[in-house]
Write an enzyme that holds these catalytic residues in place. Structure first.
Site, PDB file in Angstrom:
ATOM      1  N   ASN A   1      -0.057   8.166   9.952  1.00 37.51           N
ATOM      2  CA  ASN A   1       0.815   9.108   9.237  1.00 37.51           C
ATOM      3  C   ASN A   1       0.969   8.730   7.760  1.00 37.51           C
ATOM      4  OD1 ASN A   1       2.488   6.893   9.314  1.00 37.51           O
ATOM      5  ND2 ASN A   1       4.103   7.845  10.520  1.00 37.51           N
TER       6      ASN A   1
ATOM      7  N   HIS B   1       1.763   5.676   6.567  1.00 37.74           N
ATOM      8  CA  HIS B   1       2.723   4.621   6.221  1.00 37.74           C
ATOM      9  C   HIS B   1       2.000   3.365   5.726  1.00 37.74           C
ATOM     10  CE1 HIS B   1       2.773   3.141  10.659  1.00 37.74           C
ATOM     11  NE2 HIS B   1       2.236   2.164   9.968  1.00 37.74           N
TER      12      HIS B   1
ATOM     13  N   GLU C   1       7.871   4.612   6.591  1.00 38.76           N
ATOM     14  CA  GLU C   1       7.518   5.867   7.254  1.00 38.76           C
ATOM     15  C   GLU C   1       7.658   7.058   6.293  1.00 38.76           C
ATOM     16  OE1 GLU C   1       6.013   5.653   9.922  1.00 38.76           O
ATOM     17  OE2 GLU C   1       7.111   4.765  11.592  1.00 38.76           O
TER      18      GLU C   1
END
Ligand code: GLP
EC number: 3.5.99.6
Length: 241
Positions: A137, A139, A144
């Site tokens: 994603n 990160h 995050e």
């Protein structure tokens, strides 16, 4: 920022191991920013080989790790303390006298631990080379999507997608911790030079977004566009072009 396809995980890992080796060989007081995860396994394997072959004295080197799971003690096999000891620090005798720092996920006061860690980076840093992997994603560390771009070391609630992606290292998904202590995006940017590695098809989407050259809070790695000295090495499968 330059994205370079080095063809394979082995080539890229060897290249980065050589860069880390050269850094320590050129300055015995080097400070390295280290990362964990499957991406880094071959980097450390090659680095250990180079260190043994040349018997480099690394006892004055300082290392900082990016992150640690909350609730795991250093002897838990899935903790990043365990990973680092197993893969690097216990593999080369000089590291026993090196100062190796990793945030503690088992601290009683986690916010205090995060503050202490950031202070350590400020007092002993800056890091000469920070190596990074990347989450599917986008990160980096455990920052995050949505993380404040100015964040120092802090406590993170892991997203479902990270918990799922990292469950491959645990026996059951339920065992994956829900939180981590992680260097923040601002902490990472304090390094003088940053090298990010990404291998495999699952990382291609994140690298493609990174190639778009815009800082986007939803893809934390894009903050690297704000740093003047970033190199990215990928294999064929993760290459965005
Ligand atoms: C983990 C770590 C990151 C790492 C990333 C990729 O969650 N916190 O530092 O870069 O995810 O991991 P892997 O290399 O196993 O794909």
């Amino acid at each position: 920022m330059k994205i370079t396809n080095l063809g394979s995980q082995s080539y890229a890992s060897f290249y980065v191991a050589c860069e880390l080796y050269k850094q320590m060989n050129g300055d015995k007081h080097s400070k390295l920013g280290l990362a964990t995860g499957g991406t880094m396994v071959d980097v450390y394997r090659f680095l250990v080989e180079l260190l043994h072959k040349n018997q480099l004295d690394v006892s004055d080197v300082i290392t900082f790790n990016l992150d640690e799971y909350v609730g795991l003690t250093s002897n838990h096999p899935q903790s990043y303390h365990y990973y680092m000891n197993d893969i690097l620090f216990n593999q080369y005798p000089y590291f026993t006298t090196t100062q190796t720092y990793i945030p503690r996920g088992d601290a009683d006061d986690l916010d205090q631990e995060a503050k202490r860690y950031e202070q350590l980076i400020d007092e002993l840093g800056p890091v000469d080379i920070q190596i990074l992997g990347i989450g599917e994603n986008g990160h980096i560390g455990f920052n995050e999507p949505g993380t404040d771009l100015n964040s120092p070391t802090h406590i993170v609630d892991l997203t479902e997608s990270t918990i799922q992606a990292n469950s491959r290292y645990f026996e059951h998904e339920a065992e994956v911790p829900k939180q981590a202590v992680s260097m923040g995006l601002a902490s990472i940017l304090k390094a003088k030079r940053i090298i990010l590695l990404a291998f495999g098809e699952k990382k291609r989407a994140a690298i493609t977004k990174l190639a778009q050259k815009e800082v986007n809070k939803d893809v934390p790695a894009t903050i690297l566009h704000a740093h003047p000295n970033v190199e990215i090495y990928v294999d064929d499968a993760a290459a965005p072009f």
